[in-house]
Structure formats: structure tokens, C-alpha cells
Design a protein around this motif. Structure first.
Motif, PDB file in Angstrom:
ATOM      1  N   ASP A 172       0.854  -1.197   0.000  1.00 52.18           N
ATOM      2  CA  ASP A 172       0.000   0.000   0.000  1.00 52.18           C
ATOM      3  C   ASP A 172       0.888   1.244   0.000  1.00 52.18           C
ATOM      4  O   ASP A 172       1.183   1.830   1.046  1.00 52.18           O
ATOM      5  N   VAL A 173       1.304   1.649  -1.169  1.00 49.51           N
ATOM      6  CA  VAL A 173       2.269   2.752  -1.298  1.00 49.51           C
ATOM      7  C   VAL A 173       1.701   4.048  -0.732  1.00 49.51           C
ATOM      8  O   VAL A 173       2.375   4.771   0.012  1.00 49.51           O
ATOM      9  N   ALA A 174       0.460   4.356  -1.056  1.00 42.94           N
ATOM     10  CA  ALA A 174      -0.137   5.612  -0.594  1.00 42.94           C
ATOM     11  C   ALA A 174      -0.284   5.623   0.925  1.00 42.94           C
ATOM     12  O   ALA A 174       0.018   6.632   1.585  1.00 42.94           O
ATOM     13  N   GLY A 175      -0.744   4.500   1.472  1.00 40.67           N
ATOM     14  CA  GLY A 175      -0.903   4.432   2.921  1.00 40.67           C
ATOM     15  C   GLY A 175       0.417   4.545   3.647  1.00 40.67           C
ATOM     16  O   GLY A 175       0.540   5.268   4.643  1.00 40.67           O
ATOM     17  N   ARG A 176       1.426   3.864   3.143  1.00 36.70           N
ATOM     18  CA  ARG A 176       2.733   3.928   3.785  1.00 36.70           C
ATOM     19  C   ARG A 176       3.343   5.318   3.668  1.00 36.70           C
ATOM     20  O   ARG A 176       3.960   5.824   4.621  1.00 36.70           O
ATOM     21  N   ARG A 177       3.146   5.971   2.522  1.00 37.11           N
ATOM     22  CA  ARG A 177       3.676   7.321   2.358  1.00 37.11           C
ATOM     23  C   ARG A 177       3.042   8.279   3.378  1.00 37.11           C
ATOM     24  O   ARG A 177       3.721   9.126   3.948  1.00 37.11           O
ATOM     25  N   ARG A 178       1.739   8.107   3.590  1.00 27.05           N
ATOM     26  CA  ARG A 178       1.064   8.992   4.547  1.00 27.05           C
ATOM     27  C   ARG A 178       1.637   8.826   5.945  1.00 27.05           C
ATOM     28  O   ARG A 178       1.880   9.802   6.655  1.00 27.05           O
ATOM     29  N   TRP A 179       1.868   7.560   6.363  1.00 24.32           N
ATOM     30  CA  TRP A 179       2.453   7.345   7.681  1.00 24.32           C
ATOM     31  C   TRP A 179       3.876   7.869   7.760  1.00 24.32           C
ATOM     32  O   TRP A 179       4.284   8.443   8.779  1.00 24.32           O
ATOM     33  N   ALA A 180       4.639   7.710   6.688  1.00 25.97           N
ATOM     34  CA  ALA A 180       6.013   8.219   6.678  1.00 25.97           C
ATOM     35  C   ALA A 180       6.033   9.736   6.812  1.00 25.97           C
ATOM     36  O   ALA A 180       6.868  10.299   7.533  1.00 25.97           O
ATOM     37  N   GLU A 181       5.111  10.395   6.124  1.00 26.42           N
ATOM     38  CA  GLU A 181       5.056  11.855   6.211  1.00 26.42           C
ATOM     39  C   GLU A 181       4.634  12.313   7.601  1.00 26.42           C
ATOM     40  O   GLU A 181       5.115  13.339   8.097  1.00 26.42           O
ATOM     41  N   GLU A 182       3.748  11.561   8.233  1.00 26.63           N
ATOM     42  CA  GLU A 182       3.253  11.956   9.554  1.00 26.63           C
ATOM     43  C   GLU A 182       4.213  11.590  10.676  1.00 26.63           C
ATOM     44  O   GLU A 182       4.388  12.364  11.628  1.00 26.63           O
ATOM     45  N   LEU A 258      -4.426   0.089   9.699  1.00 26.18           N
ATOM     46  CA  LEU A 258      -3.421  -0.595  10.522  1.00 26.18           C
ATOM     47  C   LEU A 258      -2.362  -1.323   9.700  1.00 26.18           C
ATOM     48  O   LEU A 258      -1.167  -1.227  10.016  1.00 26.18           O
ATOM     49  N   PRO A 259      -2.722  -2.078   8.628  1.00 26.23           N
ATOM     50  CA  PRO A 259      -1.664  -2.797   7.904  1.00 26.23           C
ATOM     51  C   PRO A 259      -0.570  -1.894   7.348  1.00 26.23           C
ATOM     52  O   PRO A 259       0.613  -2.238   7.411  1.00 26.23           O
ATOM     53  N   SER A 260      -0.927  -0.737   6.802  1.00 31.19           N
ATOM     54  CA  SER A 260       0.104   0.150   6.258  1.00 31.19           C
ATOM     55  C   SER A 260       0.928   0.786   7.372  1.00 31.19           C
ATOM     56  O   SER A 260       2.128   1.031   7.207  1.00 31.19           O
ATOM     57  N   LEU A 261       0.300   1.059   8.533  1.00 33.01           N
ATOM     58  CA  LEU A 261       1.055   1.576   9.678  1.00 33.01           C
ATOM     59  C   LEU A 261       2.104   0.561  10.107  1.00 33.01           C
ATOM     60  O   LEU A 261       3.273   0.912  10.347  1.00 33.01           O
ATOM     61  N   VAL A 262       1.712  -0.701  10.198  1.00 30.92           N
ATOM     62  CA  VAL A 262       2.660  -1.756  10.583  1.00 30.92           C
ATOM     63  C   VAL A 262       3.737  -1.910   9.522  1.00 30.92           C
ATOM     64  O   VAL A 262       4.939  -1.961   9.828  1.00 30.92           O
ATOM     65  N   ALA A 263       3.343  -1.940   8.261  1.00 34.72           N
ATOM     66  CA  ALA A 263       4.299  -2.193   7.184  1.00 34.72           C
ATOM     67  C   ALA A 263       5.343  -1.092   7.048  1.00 34.72           C
ATOM     68  O   ALA A 263       6.470  -1.347   6.618  1.00 34.72           O
ATOM     69  N   GLN A 264       4.980   0.136   7.404  1.00 31.22           N
ATOM     70  CA  GLN A 264       5.910   1.262   7.251  1.00 31.22           C
ATOM     71  C   GLN A 264       6.921   1.336   8.394  1.00 31.22           C
ATOM     72  O   GLN A 264       7.932   2.022   8.276  1.00 31.22           O
ATOM     73  N   ALA A 265       6.669   0.622   9.492  1.00 31.90           N
ATOM     74  CA  ALA A 265       7.578   0.689  10.640  1.00 31.90           C
ATOM     75  C   ALA A 265       8.963   0.167  10.281  1.00 31.90           C
ATOM     76  O   ALA A 265       9.107  -0.793   9.514  1.00 31.90           O
TER      77      ALA A 265
END
Length: 361
Positions: A172-182, A258-265
Motif C-alpha cells: 500500500d504505497v499511498a498508505g505507507r507514504r502517509r504514515w512516513a510523512e506523519e 493498521l496494515p500500512s502503519l505496521v508495514a511502514q515501521a
């Protein structure tokens, strides 16, 4: 087979996640499944949609201002017990101590064992181990604890994990990018701030880690609980202030996020002092994220060489800085833990019960 699975909350806690996933898998296998729960805080549904093949019964449970934990436990048991009719089902399967006390004679899954200072909760915990006529544990380590403590022999049926959902979080590129930016680059812990999750130990380890990795942030997600952990949160905040640690505390995260939050960690911290299986850590492995876990026998059993283990704050900090573990093997391990396999094992377990055991109340 008409099966009732009973849990105590609609909120996203590990036992509730287990209950819903197992219910849906049992329904896919052809069983008629009902999930019963208490609707705390005005809830009339679970934290996520449930497969329509599963019948859901949410019993209203209104809050009472100033009610202490012991009284809330006793009222939870009474309210759920008065609403539930065991004779409607072939199997009644309680997923926690509150529901086991509420429904009477039942099968009980003992996810993990705990120690409680609140007398009402300690008594609830004891009865829910001793009184069910059959018991399931999600790991052999917890089954051994039950054997050693009560001379009872549970059946071991490991948890499943929704590995595909968390693998999709990695894509989920968009979801992970959002968490990375935040959040920037971050260490993630899921499960809130509470004693069993070892939250203060993680702060201690992170304070050491930050000296070496100053750009790495600390993030906590989740935290819905029945219990009053304000005292622990006060100790947590005090220790953060003393150490100069400023964690991001997200609270409950939407199911779809939640999955993109976990994956971006960068790394997933799993420093619980007690666990039955470690579903959140297994989800992180499915997402391809390295995991650092407290060195507990149950986690050694479940995860083997796929995660890094640590016991002291210094070891935790070092492992978080440069996490080990075999990530490819971790993904494979997560994929092997299917809820459909767990459901088939439960159906075999139910079928092996003596008829009078499964139906007598």
C-alpha cells in the motif's frame, strides 16, 4: 453444529480479533456461528464489519460513572449471563474469563494467564480456568502453565493470522507514504500503554536507542482496554519526561489503516511480559517488518529464529537498532498460520467432546 463464541468487548483487543476471525473461518467451514459480546460505551457492533454468515449479538452495557473495576467485572458477568441462553447451542465457547463466568458450563480458550490485584478479577480468572469442562490454549507454553498450575491438560490449537491483509499493507504505497510523512522513521508498538505490554521497558530501551539513532521515532498504537491503567500511564508519562522521550501515541487506529502503519515501521517492538501467542508480532512478520520480542518461552516456541529476542533494556536497544531475525522465514511462518486450519482444528476438537459435555449446562 451450532456454535456460540463469547467475548467481552466489541473493541480491537487480541482476544476479540481472535474471536471474530475464528467465527468467520468456522462459518466458511459450514458451522452455524453466533458471536456474543457486551456493547460497551454504546457500541452496537464490532470495531470492524463481520462476515454476514456469522450471527452477531451485542448485549447493551451502559457505563456507570465512578464504577470501579471490580464492580464493572461483576456487572459484566451478570449482564452477559442474563442475556445468553446456552441451550440454544451445541457448543458454547468462551474466549476470556468474563464470558466464561457469564455463560456457565463451557469450552474456554485460555489465551494467556495473568495475575490480578483486583479481588473480583482474580476470582473471575481462577473460576474461568477451573470450571470449564474443556480448555484450549493457543500455544504449548501456556498449556504447560495450566498443567503446572492446575493439573489440567488443555488442547493446543495455534492462532491463525490474516497474513494476506498485512502483506497487502506492505504494497500500500499511498498508505505507507502517509504514515512516513506523519511519523517519519519509527519503532512501532501495538497494544496500547499498559503493564502487560511492557510499555515502560520500551521507553527505557528507546532512550538508549535514541543516542545512536536520533532520527528514529517511537510510536504506540491501540490501547482499548476494560481495565483502569491510569496509574501505569502516569508512571509512563513520568518516565518519558525524565528520559526526554516524546513518543507519538496514536490510540486506536482504523482497521483499514493498521496494515500500512505496521508495514511502514522500521522495526516492530513486542516486549510483552506475558503472551499466549503473539498475533500482533505475527502480523508484522507478514508485512515484512523485523520484530524484536521479549525473551519469553512462549515467543521462542512460536517464532523460533524469525525474530530477535532481548531481555534487558540494553539488549532491547541494540536489537531495535539493528534487528535480526529471518524476515523471509517470518513471512512464511505467518502464511502457515491459517484461520481456516484453526477452524478445522476447532471443529475436530468440538466433535471429539462427549455429547453430554458439549450440551450440558
Amino acid at each position: 453444529m451450532r456454535i456460540a463464541l463469547i467475548t467481552y468487548s466489541t473493541k480491537p483487543r487480541g482476544g476479540v480479533v481472535h474471536t471474530l476471525a475464528l467465527a468467520e473461518a468456522l462459518a466458511r467451514a459450514g458451522a452455524e456461528v453466533w458471536v456474543w459480546t457486551l456493547g460497551r460505551g454504546g457500541d452496537d457492533a464490532f470495531f470492524r464489519p463481520v462476515d454476514p454468515a456469522v450471527h452477531v449479538r451485542v448485549v447493551p452495557f451502559a457505563p456507570i460513572d465512578g464504577e470501579d473495576v471490580g464492580d464493572r467485572i461483576l456487572r459484566s458477568i451478570t449482564v452477559l449471563g442474563e442475556a445468553f441462553t446456552p441451550a440454544d447451542y451445541d457448543v458454547v465457547h468462551a474466549q476470556d474469563c468474563i464470558s466464561a463466568n457469564a455463560v456457565g458450563r463451557c469450552v474456554r480458550t485460555i489465551h494467556h494467564l495473568d495475575e490480578f490485584a483486583t479481588p473480583e478479577l482474580a476470582a473471575c480468572h481462577e473460576r474461568a480456568v477451573v470450571e470449564p469442562f474443556a480448555r484450549v490454549c493457543v500455544s504449548a507454553a501456556v498449556a504447560r502453565e495450566v498443567q503446572d498450575g492446575w493439573d489440567l491438560t488443555p488442547t493446543v490449537i495455534p492462532n491463525g493470522v490474516d497474513a494476506q491483509r498485512f502483506s497487502a499493507g506492505a504494497a500500500d504505497v499511498a498508505g505507507r507514504r502517509r504514515w512516513a510523512e506523519e511519523l517519519g522513521e519509527y519503532v512501532l508498538a501495538v497494544g496500547g500503554i499498559e503493564p502487560r505490554k511492557g510499555s515502560i521497558d520500551l521507553v527505557e530501551a528507546y532512550a538508549l536507542l535514541a543516542r545512536e539513532r536520533p532520527g528514529l521515532n517511537l510510536v504506540f498504537a491501540g490501547g482499548e482496554t476494560l481495565f483502569d491503567y491510569r496509574w501505569y500511564r502516569e508512571a509512563f508519562d513520568k518516565r518519558c519526561a525524565e528520559l526526554g522521550v516524546q513518543p507519538r501515541v496514536l490510540g486506536t487506529v482504523a482497521e483499514e489503516e493498521l496494515p500500512s502503519l505496521v508495514a511502514q515501521a522500521s522495526v516492530f517492538a513486542f516486549l510483552s511480559t506475558k503472551e499466549g501467542f503473539g498475533m500482533a508480532a505475527m502480523e508484522a512478520l507478514a508485512a515484512g517488518v523485523p520484530v524484536v520480542a521479549r525473551d519469553l518461552p512462549v515467543l521462542r516456541e512460536v517464532f523460533g529464529t524469525t525474530v530477535a529476542f532481548a531481555s534487558t533494556h540494553a539488549e532491547m536497544a541494540a536489537a531495535l537498532a539493528w534487528p535480526g531475525g529471518d524476515r523471509a522465514a517470518g513471512r512464511e511462518l505467518a502464511l502457515r498460520h491459517s484461520w481456516d486450519d484453526a477452524a478445522r482444528a476447532h471443529l475436530d476438537f468440538y466433535a471429539a467432546l462427549e455429547p453430554h459435555e458439549a450440551t450440558s449446562r
